[in-house]
Design an enzyme around this catalytic site. Sequence first.
Site, PDB file in Angstrom:
ATOM      1  N   CYS A 454      39.607  43.961  39.833  1.00 22.92           N
ATOM      2  CA  CYS A 454      41.032  44.229  40.029  1.00 22.92           C
ATOM      3  C   CYS A 454      41.729  44.414  38.690  1.00 22.92           C
ATOM      4  O   CYS A 454      42.738  45.112  38.604  1.00 22.92           O
ATOM      5  CB  CYS A 454      41.680  43.116  40.831  1.00 22.92           C
ATOM      6  SG  CYS A 454      41.541  41.488  40.063  1.00 22.92           S
ATOM      7  N   HIS A 845      44.427  37.172  40.821  1.00 25.74           N
ATOM      8  CA  HIS A 845      44.223  38.558  41.247  1.00 25.74           C
ATOM      9  C   HIS A 845      45.270  39.433  40.578  1.00 25.74           C
ATOM     10  O   HIS A 845      46.420  39.034  40.405  1.00 25.74           O
ATOM     11  CB  HIS A 845      44.356  38.661  42.772  1.00 25.74           C
ATOM     12  CG  HIS A 845      44.354  40.058  43.298  1.00 25.74           C
ATOM     13  ND1 HIS A 845      43.274  40.892  43.165  1.00 25.74           N
ATOM     14  CD2 HIS A 845      45.320  40.770  43.956  1.00 25.74           C
ATOM     15  CE1 HIS A 845      43.566  42.066  43.716  1.00 25.74           C
ATOM     16  NE2 HIS A 845      44.799  42.023  44.200  1.00 25.74           N
TER      17      HIS A 845
END
Length: 1038
Positions: A454, A845
């Site tokens: 990510c 994230h």
Amino acid sequence: MDKILEGLVSSNHPVPVKKAIVKKVVEAAEKEVTEEQCQALFILTTRLILLGEDAFQKQVGSQVLEAYARFHRPEFERFFTKDFVLVLLQQGYGELDHKEPAIIDYIHCCLRLLISCPSVLDIFSVIQVEVLRMVCERPEPTLCARLSTMLSDFVQCIPRDKSGVLFCQQLVRTISYFHCFASHERELREYVGQVTKVSTLLQNIWKAEPATLLPSLQEVFAIISSTDPSFDPSIALASLVQHIPIQMITVLIKSLTTDQNVKDASMTKALCRMIDWLSWPLAQHVDTWVIALLKGLAAVQKFTILIDVTLLKIELVFSRLWYPIVRQGALAVLSHMLLSFQHSPEAFHLVVPHVVHLVQSLGTDGLPTSKTFLLQFTELIHCMMYQYSGFPDLYDHIIEAIKDLPKPSEEKIKLVLNQSAWTSQSNSFACGLLRQAGKSETGKTGLVNLGNTCYMNSIIQTLFMATDFRRHVLSLNLNGSNTLMKKLQLLFAFLAHTQRAAFAPRNFLEGSRPPWFNIGSQQDCSEYLRFLLDRLHEEEKTLQILESAKPDVAVTDVPASKAPTSQASAEGDGESQLIPAEDKPGNDTRTLIERMFGGRLITGICCMQCNSISEKEEPFTDLSLAFCPSATSQNGPPTEGPSEEPKILCQGSVNGGSEISEPGLVQSPPSNVPYVPVSNEPPLSVPDLVNYYLAPEILDEDNAYFCEKCSSLQRAERTLKVVAAPEYLILTLLRFSYDAKCHVRRKILDNVTIPPLMRLPVHDASSPVKSLSSTSSPLQVDSPEGSENLAKKLKPSQKDEEEEEKERVDGAGQINRGGEMPVQSVPYVLSSVVMHSGISSESGHYYSCGRNVNGTDGTQHPATYFSLKEDSRNGQAECSLSNCSALSIPPEQGTALVNSSQEAKDWLLFNDSRVTFTSFQSVQNITNRFPKDTAYVLMYRKQAVPGQNLNGGLAANGMRLSAEPPLQKELLDAIIKDNKLYLQEQELNARTQALQAPSSSCSFRPNGSDDNNPPGSCGPSGGGGGGGGFNTISRLVF
């Protein structure tokens, strides 16, 4: 009487004499006549009607028969019996074959004369059987039309129940054998009329007996899907389509497209023949059914059929546009075929050679409907040329032909294209398990998470949304190279043009991952961004050196290393040209990374004992902004060691230096800087952090500066000045502080207000520096975000302030204090924000929010334009230009900026595979809603101020391209190849799932609004739908 009549019609008397005598015979029908005479007359008149030598004899026979049958009905009833009818239908009459239309006309006439007689019921029963046999013999259109007329008048003759279903099926098949070889208009009209009569009969039967409709349609499909090469069904079947209820489309198309017994070859044939039906005049709804079938096939991933049929039939459909009677339906089908065929320009280029001739014809044919039709057609052509730019040799003559016609807006074109692709089709025709995930409503492409990637995905999407940088990358001439820039160019091309909902950037990951990044482990996106830009810069520098080392030869092509220059984009045709490096202003040899992201800082140290000054100028690609000590203390225990250096010059090796500044120059915040009270404090803003970064700093005690002039450690003042503003300003918020006690990096969760517009103080390095004064200290920011300037660390005396006020130049965009560098307040507009969701650097994230912004977008929104213009005139009277500040926007204008419907569609949230619409208000408030989600990396785009020309005019520098560059052939070929592969994968997956469907169950989780759940929520599905097939349950960072 019969003898007289027979002699009369065959005599040579004049016709008027004959007609007068015939009139006497007809009048005599009212008188009493024996049964023998009646029978004789009926036999004679039947012979005259069926075998008469000329029209007069047939007319006489009809008149006399009708008169005597009306007045002598019992006798006629005994003459016209079911046995006689059976002989006529099976054997004919004399020399007349039973398939002659005259037989049907005669029976039709006699039925009208017997309609009230009981015996007619027996005749109806015979005809019911015989008409079924007759249609099975495939009668010619003429006979079939006469038969349809008779059955329409006498519905009692139509077969019932099972025989009725069979009759309809056989009548459908009979129509499929109709063919017309006539070339004259009269014959063609007659043929169309005959077919219309037959189709009207079927329509009446379907209405009266609904149970016959579905079997009839099944027969239609069986006929048109036949792969028998010796059988070519007639397009007359198109006449039936207009009689099928429109509301049955969904059910029928779903039944066809999901039927596992229907082979692809049969479906291809059926679709091709339905497209042929567009040639049938007067038939309505043919285009509706064709488009419905195309959508149905797309919904169940039958892309092979769609590709084959489109390429095979696109030219035929285009040719129908020449005929006004079928033009509108043909355009509807053509539009759908072209707009949905988005993986390749092949279909569009098949019809390109014919466009100009059609446009010219429509402009001159004088028909009242042609003008409206021409506007619709040219709008379609504009969409296709926008989708497949880069073919000026093909499009030049088209653009010239339609230059005077209205052109749709780019927003409308994008909307049409996004809604029309096969992968965007509604899946209402597909049953549950066959539904496939297509692109989101945004039309943008996500990136598959390849295992804790990510960090890379968020950075790639941020760079992709940097409009001018993306356009320059796509315009580079890198054919044949295998550089990292080539990989980035290919990735950008896929993000812009792939039909995949999410693209897997495996090749780019392998080429751009830093060597010390472990595969599959979480990483810092800021570190990755710095490494990526450094690699791209060094790569181009190396190519430039190799190019300059070559002997001077005359070259006409632009070298790949010189390609990242500027591009002139033609307004109408999407044509573009690369400008060689020699044509750049001042023969600029900077790399693309330097020109887009490179800025310059001057670090100055002034000895406070002897006032000697030491300066060093260094480039940077991003600024790492530390939090004030007071801010960091409220989110965790005090740390013994320094938090991340507050003033790190994040340059990478773009300038040949390292990421760590010289020892002694970059230190922790000085101990004499007072802490700002934490109570009742407004949230920090990005300008606050920039001001803190740029604020003067006192070096004393342990951090004392060694002055070469004094030859001893002295108290000194260190200053940082931006002397060259980058086109894209990258700001990294240093949220991870090191806890020396626990030996962990803790995250600073402070909310930071992100202004959509801000100004950066940029000093004019070209002006000589006469002396250094403490007046270089930033003044207090007049910002709605905070009442106190957290960046102020040295406060000038009252006397100094008075002197500064006298020396300030208002409204000129610059100040000059005692010989100090003049300062420009350079405006920036927010382009992208990378968010980190989590509580530490070891877990969490990354996702990003961005919008397309170029160098002139600051003037597009009224509020933005107002603030830029006002600041360019008199904004300097309100705040110091040496401060970074948020632009002041009137409340009513600011509301319009944030809440406008256009802005609501500007911002996008990129969460790995998932792309959704968001808003700037949502981006600003993300930390308030989800405390663990904080802004980490921000990208701002420098703006051109109305009435000002910054840095010598950026437009002249060729840094801004006005349109997306056309795709080069190598990129286009790669995209076409992958799109075809994707369609094949979708088709294979659909078939596999269809086979598993009977034994499987599934549920669907709808795409929820990002207001409901944290966009970066840490769970098995974290990262917005991706994971790329990896098990994400045990992951910390997705």
